[in-house]
Design an enzyme around this catalytic site. Sequence first.
Site, PDB file in Angstrom:
ATOM      1  N   ASP A   1     -28.504  37.286   5.414  1.00  0.00           N
ATOM      2  CA  ASP A   1     -28.204  36.043   6.124  1.00  0.00           C
ATOM      3  C   ASP A   1     -27.291  35.162   5.290  1.00  0.00           C
ATOM      4  O   ASP A   1     -27.511  34.989   4.082  1.00  0.00           O
ATOM      5  CB  ASP A   1     -29.504  35.257   6.363  1.00  0.00           C
ATOM      6  CG  ASP A   1     -30.071  35.487   7.749  1.00  0.00           C
ATOM      7  OD1 ASP A   1     -29.290  35.772   8.675  1.00  0.00           O
ATOM      8  OD2 ASP A   1     -31.297  35.369   7.902  1.00  0.00           O
TER       9      ASP A   1
ATOM     10  N   ASP B   1     -32.894  34.544   5.794  1.00  0.00           N
ATOM     11  CA  ASP B   1     -33.166  33.243   5.170  1.00  0.00           C
ATOM     12  C   ASP B   1     -34.552  32.744   5.582  1.00  0.00           C
ATOM     13  O   ASP B   1     -34.985  31.669   5.151  1.00  0.00           O
ATOM     14  CB  ASP B   1     -32.058  32.224   5.458  1.00  0.00           C
ATOM     15  CG  ASP B   1     -31.859  31.947   6.938  1.00  0.00           C
ATOM     16  OD1 ASP B   1     -32.535  32.583   7.773  1.00  0.00           O
ATOM     17  OD2 ASP B   1     -31.016  31.079   7.262  1.00  0.00           O
ATOM     18  N   SER B   2     -35.283  33.555   6.368  1.00  0.00           N
ATOM     19  CA  SER B   2     -36.709  33.297   6.607  1.00  0.00           C
ATOM     20  C   SER B   2     -37.471  33.299   5.278  1.00  0.00           C
ATOM     21  O   SER B   2     -38.623  32.877   5.237  1.00  0.00           O
ATOM     22  CB  SER B   2     -37.298  34.347   7.552  1.00  0.00           C
ATOM     23  OG  SER B   2     -36.982  35.647   7.124  1.00  0.00           O
TER      24      SER B   2
ATOM     25  N   GLU C   1     -32.516  35.872  19.660  1.00  0.00           N
ATOM     26  CA  GLU C   1     -33.868  35.399  19.332  1.00  0.00           C
ATOM     27  C   GLU C   1     -34.410  34.495  20.441  1.00  0.00           C
ATOM     28  O   GLU C   1     -33.741  33.533  20.859  1.00  0.00           O
ATOM     29  CB  GLU C   1     -33.823  34.644  17.989  1.00  0.00           C
ATOM     30  CG  GLU C   1     -35.185  34.127  17.557  1.00  0.00           C
ATOM     31  CD  GLU C   1     -35.275  33.749  16.082  1.00  0.00           C
ATOM     32  OE1 GLU C   1     -34.331  34.044  15.319  1.00  0.00           O
ATOM     33  OE2 GLU C   1     -36.304  33.178  15.703  1.00  0.00           O
TER      34      GLU C   1
ATOM     35  N   GLU D   1     -25.301  32.329  12.274  1.00  0.00           N
ATOM     36  CA  GLU D   1     -25.916  31.779  13.486  1.00  0.00           C
ATOM     37  C   GLU D   1     -24.932  30.866  14.205  1.00  0.00           C
ATOM     38  O   GLU D   1     -24.365  29.956  13.584  1.00  0.00           O
ATOM     39  CB  GLU D   1     -27.159  30.955  13.105  1.00  0.00           C
ATOM     40  CG  GLU D   1     -28.249  31.778  12.450  1.00  0.00           C
ATOM     41  CD  GLU D   1     -29.489  30.944  12.119  1.00  0.00           C
ATOM     42  OE1 GLU D   1     -29.548  29.758  12.504  1.00  0.00           O
ATOM     43  OE2 GLU D   1     -30.393  31.497  11.468  1.00  0.00           O
TER      44      GLU D   1
ATOM     45  N   LYS E   1     -24.954  37.967   8.286  1.00  0.00           N
ATOM     46  CA  LYS E   1     -25.345  37.426   9.594  1.00  0.00           C
ATOM     47  C   LYS E   1     -25.124  35.923   9.624  1.00  0.00           C
ATOM     48  O   LYS E   1     -25.473  35.227   8.673  1.00  0.00           O
ATOM     49  CB  LYS E   1     -26.810  37.762   9.883  1.00  0.00           C
ATOM     50  CG  LYS E   1     -27.309  37.191  11.206  1.00  0.00           C
ATOM     51  CD  LYS E   1     -28.585  37.862  11.672  1.00  0.00           C
ATOM     52  CE  LYS E   1     -29.842  37.373  11.025  1.00  0.00           C
ATOM     53  NZ  LYS E   1     -30.124  35.927  11.202  1.00  0.00           N
TER      54      LYS E   1
END
Length: 269
Positions: A88, A45-46, A185, A118, A116
Amino acid sequence: MTKITIKTLDDKCANDERFACVTAYDASFSKLISAAEIETLLVGDSLGNVIQGAKTTVPVTLEEMAYHMGCVSNGLVGHEHQPFLIADMPFMSYATTQLALESATVLMQAGAQMVKVEGGDWLLDSVQYLSERGVNICGHLGLTPQSVDSLGGFRMQGRQPEQAKVILEQAKSLQEAGARMLVLECIPTSLGKQITDTLDIPVIGIGAGPFTNSQVLVLYDLLGMSMGRRPRFVKDFLTGNTQGIIGALKAYHDAVISGSFPEKEHCFE
Ligand code: KIV
């Protein structure tokens, strides 16, 4: 055809062999990543930052993630090397277990082989629910960009011993709940090593030191395309490489596999 699967990556991890991961968002770059024989490709999602120009990943939607996942997947049709594809789950698309299942379904139907997410303890029920239903889950701990506002900025995590202990415990809980991979990260090298040594699943680092099973970089960062302040963990593999983009991707792959990247200057103590 070489198709990288979760078993390929588990076997590498069990044999102490490293593998590389890079983000991509479209068909042209997924072809180049395949040509460079990089093992895993993350549709991150960057893309909110590097494609859409947003300040954070928060505005990215599930529909946008699925669109880019589809583009990446289309680019790989007919290619000899098939990287393992991770997508993501965007902000709030996994806020409840049911939502997580519906969102993972959309991304997997667009081509993802793993999704993925978070976060730590609050996610465990969803991780277990999805993994019991055959969805590969990758956790993401440390600096979790979707929570940037509650973390107070893009800053290193886990420096204090109590905070490091929480991250380690969350990593263990995610594995126990069924996560098959973990991204760490912006944490100290010592914590990245401790978590990698403790878990059985592959651990991918970004600013987590040289001891994780794999490294990931945002594609545009490794191609030296990002303007402004460069995060410490970034290395430009394109400048000075006479083989162009493929050469840069191969150089990144080789550096991750050999362990020559990340160097001390890319790590946090
Ligand atoms: O969105 C992304 O690209 C990521 C990586 C930086 C790990 O989550």
